[in-house]
Design an enzyme around this catalytic site. Structure first.
Site, short mmCIF file in Angstrom:
data_model
loop_
_atom_site.label_atom_id
_atom_site.label_comp_id
_atom_site.label_asym_id
_atom_site.label_seq_id
_atom_site.Cartn_x
_atom_site.Cartn_y
_atom_site.Cartn_z
N THR A 80 9.24 27.91 3.60
CA THR A 80 8.41 27.19 2.60
C THR A 80 7.32 27.75 1.98
O THR A 80 6.86 27.91 0.81
CB THR A 80 8.18 25.65 2.65
OG1 THR A 80 9.63 25.01 3.07
CG2 THR A 80 7.55 25.02 1.83
N ASN A 168 22.21 27.90 0.71
CA ASN A 168 22.09 27.11 1.80
C ASN A 168 23.17 26.22 2.06
O ASN A 168 23.46 25.44 2.99
CB ASN A 168 20.90 26.66 2.26
CG ASN A 168 20.13 25.75 0.96
OD1 ASN A 168 20.34 26.29 -0.11
ND2 ASN A 168 19.99 24.58 1.37
N GLN A 196 18.37 31.90 4.46
CA GLN A 196 19.94 31.68 4.91
C GLN A 196 20.61 33.01 5.23
O GLN A 196 21.49 32.95 6.39
CB GLN A 196 20.67 30.82 4.10
CG GLN A 196 21.67 29.99 4.65
CD GLN A 196 21.28 28.92 5.63
OE1 GLN A 196 21.46 28.92 6.95
NE2 GLN A 196 20.50 28.09 5.26
N SER A 216 12.59 33.02 7.51
CA SER A 216 12.04 31.98 8.38
C SER A 216 12.52 32.19 9.92
O SER A 216 13.68 32.83 9.96
CB SER A 216 12.59 30.48 7.85
OG SER A 216 12.28 29.64 8.66
N HIS A 218 13.02 29.69 12.54
CA HIS A 218 14.03 28.66 13.17
C HIS A 218 15.40 29.00 12.61
O HIS A 218 16.30 28.23 13.26
CB HIS A 218 13.43 27.10 13.06
CG HIS A 218 13.62 26.58 11.63
ND1 HIS A 218 14.81 25.87 11.42
CD2 HIS A 218 12.81 26.79 10.31
CE1 HIS A 218 14.58 25.34 10.07
NE2 HIS A 218 13.87 26.07 9.37
N THR A 254 -6.23 31.36 11.74
CA THR A 254 -5.95 32.35 12.94
C THR A 254 -4.40 32.07 13.23
O THR A 254 -3.47 31.13 13.11
CB THR A 254 -6.47 30.98 14.23
OG1 THR A 254 -8.08 31.26 13.98
CG2 THR A 254 -6.37 31.92 15.51
N CYS A 345 16.59 19.33 4.18
CA CYS A 345 15.32 18.99 3.38
C CYS A 345 15.53 17.54 2.73
O CYS A 345 14.57 16.82 2.44
CB CYS A 345 14.80 19.92 2.71
SG CYS A 345 14.30 21.47 3.63
#
Length: 394
Positions: A80, A168, A196, A216, A218, A254, A345
């Site tokens: 995102t 997706n 995806q 991404s 995950h 960081t 989402c």
């Protein structure tokens, strides 16, 4: 079921053993001494340098996976943020340059597909508030964005095009190389949300010819809260998160060294298994589509031919007549199966999917959407178990 069967891999993939193992050295408590996980990768002393080396190794691994240069990869908090940064950063830089060149009425055209993830759609909407002209490209009935449709949408002000590599919800795979070529022919830059696609089909910024790409962690078995943005060298870009100037000034804050290490490890194992998993999951996908098509009141949302590479090998999407997604999801959950109605989402939204509406599905039918998505730990027994309970659920 003795244990739940997870069939919502398109929403997120469970943390894989390889990622967990790579992250463990960075998760030791302070009492274990100042190890790399406790160091700031921007510090000059040894603990900081150790963290920096780990961070840069992860960056090199990720860059190699997408055929990019390490200095073109910026770590983010997820796809995102990467999507937002790509759209805002490129347009912001272009508009600033136009101002410097005396074009005080610059109205760039931003073109996105109407079936994008909200991370792109909402960003495009915001750019419209900034003064950009936002144009939406519609998919065909199969869920694909065609080069012809994109070409017809572009005008002389075209600045940036953003089209996802894989949808997706229905799993349609776009011809990104052809779409990027159309955009470049019109003088526009091209961004692809490959969230995806990454880890499931080959992804190459060189072969695709894109200027920016989002991925991404995950979705491929890495930790949540971790992603990356590729921006091709010399592409105009203005940082959207400012502060200490980390990530070569593209994204301050960081860095999450632990997350980067887990992300890189997940990528490595996903790529090692990619070809075998494509074939294995594709066979399970075809079995599911064939079996579900025989159920009264159940129909495939898109027509996926056996062995087709036009759709992702692990996503099955059907419409169930006279039933709502929420009811189906809860009934399957009661029987030990985790499935979804579409994008995670928007799982709490009662509105029909914008993707299904865009490909011509009416609102009533779209309310009965059911998505089954599989992954590395999905077995043939899991799929058969799902098929064994669907009649009782319906």
């Amino acid at each position: 079921m003795e244990k739940p069967v997870y069939l919502d891999w398109a929403a997120t993939a469970p943390l894989c053993e390889d990622a967990a193992a790579a992250m463990m050295p960075f998760l030791q408590a302070e009492t274990a001494g100042l190890v790399a996980g406790n160091g700031n990768a921007n510090s000059l002393y040894e603990v900081g340098r150790t963290a920096f080396r780990a961070l840069e190794q992860a960056r090199e691994d990720i860059a190699r996976a997408i055929k990019a240069r390490p200095d073109e990869v910026t770590f983010t908090s997820g796809a995102t943020e990467a999507d937002n940064a790509a759209l805002f950063g490129i347009v912001d830089a272009a508009m600033a340059r136009a101002e410097q060149e005396g074009d005080h009425e610059c109205v760039p055209q931003i073109v996105v597909s109407s079936i994008e993830h909200d991370a792109v759609l909402k960003a495009a909407e915001t750019l419209g508030h900034w003064g950009a002209q936002v144009t939406y490209v519609e998919p065909d009935a199969t869920g694909h964005i065609t080069p012809q449709a994109l070409a017809e949408a572009l005008n002389e002000r075209a600045l940036l095009v953003s089209v996802m590599a894989v949808n997706n919800e229905v799993g349609s795979v776009m011809d990104i190389a052809a779409l990027a070529e159309v955009a470049h022919s019109a003088g526009a830059l091209f961004h692809v949300d490959a969230t995806q696609a990454f880890g499931k089909i080959p992804v190459s910024v060189k072969e695709w010819g894109v200027d920016a790409l989002s991925i991404s962690s995950h979705k491929i078995g890495g930790p949540k809260g971790m992603g990356a943005l590729y921006v091709k060298a010399r592409t105009p870009f203005t940082a959207q998160i400012v502060g200490g100037g980390q990530e070569s000034g593209r994204r301050s804050g960081t860095q999450n060294v632990c997350g980067a290490a887990g992300f890189a490890a997940a990528i490595q194992v996903a790529q090692e298994k990619q070809a075998d998993e494509q074939a294995r999951l594709g066979a399970l996908r075809d079995k599911l589509y064939a079996a579900l098509a025989e159920k009264p009141g159940v129909r495939p949302t898109v027509q996926v031919a056996p062995g087709s590479q036009d759709y992702l090998p692990n996503i099955v999407h059907v419409l169930v007549d006279a039933l709502e997604s929420e009811t189906l999801i809860l009934r399957f959950d009661m029987r030990g199966f985790g499935v979804s109605g579409g994008s995670a989402c928007s799982s709490h939204s009662l509105e029909p999917s914008h993707v299904l509406r865009a490909i011509g599905i009416d609102a009533d039918a779209a309310h009965g959407a059911l998505r089954i998505s599989m992954g590395r730990y999905t077995t043939a027994e899991d799929v058969q178990g799902f098929l064994d309970v669907i009649d009782s659920v319906l």
